[in-house]
Design a protein around this motif. Structure first.
Motif, PDB file in Angstrom:
ATOM      1  N   SER A  77      18.471  52.210  67.271  1.00  0.00           N
ATOM      2  CA  SER A  77      19.554  51.482  67.925  1.00  0.00           C
ATOM      3  C   SER A  77      19.504  49.996  67.593  1.00  0.00           C
ATOM      4  O   SER A  77      20.529  49.371  67.298  1.00  0.00           O
ATOM      5  N   GLU A  78      18.314  49.435  67.634  1.00  0.00           N
ATOM      6  CA  GLU A  78      18.158  48.014  67.329  1.00  0.00           C
ATOM      7  C   GLU A  78      18.508  47.736  65.877  1.00  0.00           C
ATOM      8  O   GLU A  78      19.170  46.734  65.566  1.00  0.00           O
ATOM      9  N   PHE A  79      18.071  48.616  64.977  1.00  0.00           N
ATOM     10  CA  PHE A  79      18.365  48.422  63.557  1.00  0.00           C
ATOM     11  C   PHE A  79      19.868  48.471  63.298  1.00  0.00           C
ATOM     12  O   PHE A  79      20.424  47.646  62.567  1.00  0.00           O
ATOM     13  N   LEU A  80      20.552  49.429  63.918  1.00  0.00           N
ATOM     14  CA  LEU A  80      21.994  49.564  63.712  1.00  0.00           C
ATOM     15  C   LEU A  80      22.742  48.330  64.213  1.00  0.00           C
ATOM     16  O   LEU A  80      23.701  47.871  63.579  1.00  0.00           O
ATOM     17  N   LYS A  81      22.303  47.785  65.330  1.00  0.00           N
ATOM     18  CA  LYS A  81      22.964  46.609  65.896  1.00  0.00           C
ATOM     19  C   LYS A  81      22.807  45.391  64.994  1.00  0.00           C
ATOM     20  O   LYS A  81      23.715  44.567  64.880  1.00  0.00           O
ATOM     21  N   THR A  82      21.649  45.256  64.363  1.00  0.00           N
ATOM     22  CA  THR A  82      21.367  44.049  63.584  1.00  0.00           C
ATOM     23  C   THR A  82      21.702  44.177  62.107  1.00  0.00           C
ATOM     24  O   THR A  82      21.885  43.175  61.423  1.00  0.00           O
ATOM     25  N   SER A  83      21.785  45.412  61.587  1.00  0.00           N
ATOM     26  CA  SER A  83      21.903  45.579  60.137  1.00  0.00           C
ATOM     27  C   SER A  83      23.142  46.320  59.653  1.00  0.00           C
ATOM     28  O   SER A  83      23.475  46.256  58.472  1.00  0.00           O
ATOM     29  N   VAL A  84      23.824  47.037  60.531  1.00  0.00           N
ATOM     30  CA  VAL A  84      24.998  47.819  60.122  1.00  0.00           C
ATOM     31  C   VAL A  84      26.210  47.298  60.890  1.00  0.00           C
ATOM     32  O   VAL A  84      26.300  47.492  62.109  1.00  0.00           O
ATOM     33  N   VAL A 121      38.585  58.526  37.747  1.00  0.00           N
ATOM     34  CA  VAL A 121      37.448  57.833  38.356  1.00  0.00           C
ATOM     35  C   VAL A 121      36.164  58.352  37.734  1.00  0.00           C
ATOM     36  O   VAL A 121      35.835  59.539  37.854  1.00  0.00           O
ATOM     37  N   THR A 122      35.431  57.490  37.063  1.00  0.00           N
ATOM     38  CA  THR A 122      34.177  57.924  36.454  1.00  0.00           C
ATOM     39  C   THR A 122      33.257  56.730  36.215  1.00  0.00           C
ATOM     40  O   THR A 122      33.711  55.590  36.092  1.00  0.00           O
ATOM     41  N   GLY A 123      31.958  57.001  36.202  1.00  0.00           N
ATOM     42  CA  GLY A 123      30.972  55.964  35.945  1.00  0.00           C
ATOM     43  C   GLY A 123      30.731  55.020  37.103  1.00  0.00           C
ATOM     44  O   GLY A 123      30.163  53.943  36.929  1.00  0.00           O
ATOM     45  N   SER A 124      31.137  55.424  38.308  1.00  0.00           N
ATOM     46  CA  SER A 124      31.044  54.533  39.465  1.00  0.00           C
ATOM     47  C   SER A 124      30.045  55.036  40.503  1.00  0.00           C
ATOM     48  O   SER A 124      29.732  56.224  40.548  1.00  0.00           O
ATOM     49  N   THR A 125      29.578  54.108  41.318  1.00  0.00           N
ATOM     50  CA  THR A 125      28.768  54.435  42.486  1.00  0.00           C
ATOM     51  C   THR A 125      29.540  53.998  43.726  1.00  0.00           C
ATOM     52  O   THR A 125      29.966  52.843  43.820  1.00  0.00           O
ATOM     53  N   PHE A 126      29.723  54.923  44.650  1.00  0.00           N
ATOM     54  CA  PHE A 126      30.494  54.650  45.859  1.00  0.00           C
ATOM     55  C   PHE A 126      29.557  54.524  47.057  1.00  0.00           C
ATOM     56  O   PHE A 126      28.898  55.486  47.438  1.00  0.00           O
ATOM     57  N   ARG A 127      29.501  53.324  47.623  1.00  0.00           N
ATOM     58  CA  ARG A 127      28.697  53.122  48.825  1.00  0.00           C
ATOM     59  C   ARG A 127      29.439  53.660  50.044  1.00  0.00           C
ATOM     60  O   ARG A 127      30.637  53.494  50.172  1.00  0.00           O
ATOM     61  N   ILE A 128      28.697  54.298  50.936  1.00  0.00           N
ATOM     62  CA  ILE A 128      29.257  54.708  52.228  1.00  0.00           C
ATOM     63  C   ILE A 128      28.179  54.389  53.257  1.00  0.00           C
ATOM     64  O   ILE A 128      27.300  55.199  53.547  1.00  0.00           O
ATOM     65  N   ASP A 129      28.217  53.156  53.777  1.00  0.00           N
ATOM     66  CA  ASP A 129      27.076  52.596  54.510  1.00  0.00           C
ATOM     67  C   ASP A 129      27.450  51.804  55.759  1.00  0.00           C
ATOM     68  O   ASP A 129      26.626  51.058  56.289  1.00  0.00           O
ATOM     69  N   GLY A 130      28.694  51.928  56.230  1.00  0.00           N
ATOM     70  CA  GLY A 130      29.082  51.180  57.423  1.00  0.00           C
ATOM     71  C   GLY A 130      29.050  49.680  57.264  1.00  0.00           C
ATOM     72  O   GLY A 130      29.002  48.937  58.237  1.00  0.00           O
ATOM     73  N   GLY A 131      29.075  49.229  55.989  1.00  0.00           N
ATOM     74  CA  GLY A 131      29.056  47.789  55.717  1.00  0.00           C
ATOM     75  C   GLY A 131      27.671  47.190  55.596  1.00  0.00           C
ATOM     76  O   GLY A 131      27.533  45.961  55.501  1.00  0.00           O
ATOM     77  N   GLU A 132      26.633  48.029  55.558  1.00  0.00           N
ATOM     78  CA  GLU A 132      25.263  47.501  55.544  1.00  0.00           C
ATOM     79  C   GLU A 132      24.996  46.559  54.389  1.00  0.00           C
ATOM     80  O   GLU A 132      24.331  45.521  54.553  1.00  0.00           O
ATOM     81  N   LEU A 133      25.513  46.878  53.213  1.00  0.00           N
ATOM     82  CA  LEU A 133      25.260  45.999  52.051  1.00  0.00           C
ATOM     83  C   LEU A 133      26.289  44.885  51.930  1.00  0.00           C
ATOM     84  O   LEU A 133      26.228  44.101  50.995  1.00  0.00           O
ATOM     85  N   ALA A 134      27.226  44.832  52.885  1.00  0.00           N
ATOM     86  CA  ALA A 134      28.173  43.723  52.887  1.00  0.00           C
ATOM     87  C   ALA A 134      27.606  42.488  53.561  1.00  0.00           C
ATOM     88  O   ALA A 134      28.164  41.402  53.467  1.00  0.00           O
ATOM     89  N   ILE A 135      26.500  42.676  54.265  1.00  0.00           N
ATOM     90  CA  ILE A 135      25.906  41.554  54.998  1.00  0.00           C
ATOM     91  C   ILE A 135      25.222  40.590  54.032  1.00  0.00           C
ATOM     92  O   ILE A 135      24.488  41.024  53.157  1.00  0.00           O
TER      93      ILE A 135
END
Length: 254
Positions: free
Chosen positions: A207-214, A240-254
């Motif tokens: 819970s703490e990780f999700l609040k601070t990182s996602v 669509v080819t050669g791509s990587t699709f992130r599905i992370d709730g915005g975690e790497l947008a921070i």
């Protein structure tokens, strides 16, 4: 009519989590599915579903799955989803512990997609090669020492880019999906290891990780990843080819 009507798909790591959700969604969208895992989910049954019990590190097991696709007369989609996790500090790692991870997460993916690509080329209709990577392969995991895992997932993304180039002439596309915090057995097992290290309750730690990182503040559902795989497997993703699709709730947008 579903978006995958009458397509034939193989999904590895199909016994739980993202793999199981993908099998269920593909069936809902009209596909015929070969579900491959070391442990069969006896509760998941469907007229268009064939289970194959096996290990992605064993070529003979993979060929058994491919033979089931041949019985359908074609192979349109292969989702190389089987994988293992590993919480281990880099300085404590050994060749053996690294090879356990690499063998499944990279070599197993390679063997699966290679067998699928051969079948697709023989069929002459093109196809979709898809693989489960991880955001760990894009940045590493600051909160969890998992260097071998991160390395294996980064390699999967590189593999899919290379396959996109090499197999384009056969009208075969190749893409990776990089999930973040998805509510799976594997994710929770890693969470329990990390929370124990800090003497914390696993749920409170998460819970703490999700609040601070996602940014979205929650875990993703396996069905949400399955939705992305459904799009990538469909005719709508033909360019669509050669791509990587992130599905992370915005975690790497921070």
């Amino acid at each position: 009519m579903g978006v995958l009507q009458d397509k034939v798909a193989i999904v590895t790591g199909a016994g739980n989590g993202i793999g199981k959700a993908t099998v269920e969604r593909f069936l809902h969208e009209g596909a015929k599915v070969i579900a491959f895992d070391r442990s069969i989910d006896q509760a998941l049954r469907h007229d268009n579903l064939i289970w194959v019990e096996g290990d992605v590190t064993r070529a003979e097991d993979i060929e058994e799955a491919m033979s089931r696709a041949k019985a359908f007369g074609r192979l349109d989609v292969c989702v190389a989803n089987a994988g293992v996790g590993k919480i281990e500090e880099f300085v404590n790692g050994s060749r053996e512990s690294w090879m356990q991870v690499i063998d499944v997460n990279l070599i197993g993916v390679m063997m699966t997609l290679q067998a699928a690509a051969r079948l697709m080329i023989q069929g002459g209709r093109g196809g979709r090669l898809l693989a489960t990577a991880s955001i760990a392969g894009l940045r590493g995991e600051a909160h969890a020492p998992s260097t071998a895992y991160a390395t294996s997932k980064a390699a999967v993304m590189a593999l899919m880019r290379a396959l996109a180039m090499e197999l384009a002439e056969h009208k075969i596309t190749a893409n990776a999906v990089a999930p973040g915090q998805i509510d799976t057995i594997l994710n929770f097992a890693d969470l329990e290891v990390m929370s124990a290290r800090f003497g914390r309750d696993a749920n409170e730690f998460r819970s703490e990780f999700l609040k601070t990182s996602v940014p979205l503040g929650r875990m993703g559902a396996p069905s949400e990843v399955a939705g992305l795989y459904t799009y990538l497997a469909s005719d709508e993703a033909s360019f669509v080819t050669g791509s990587t699709f992130r599905i992370d709730g915005g975690e790497l947008a921070i």
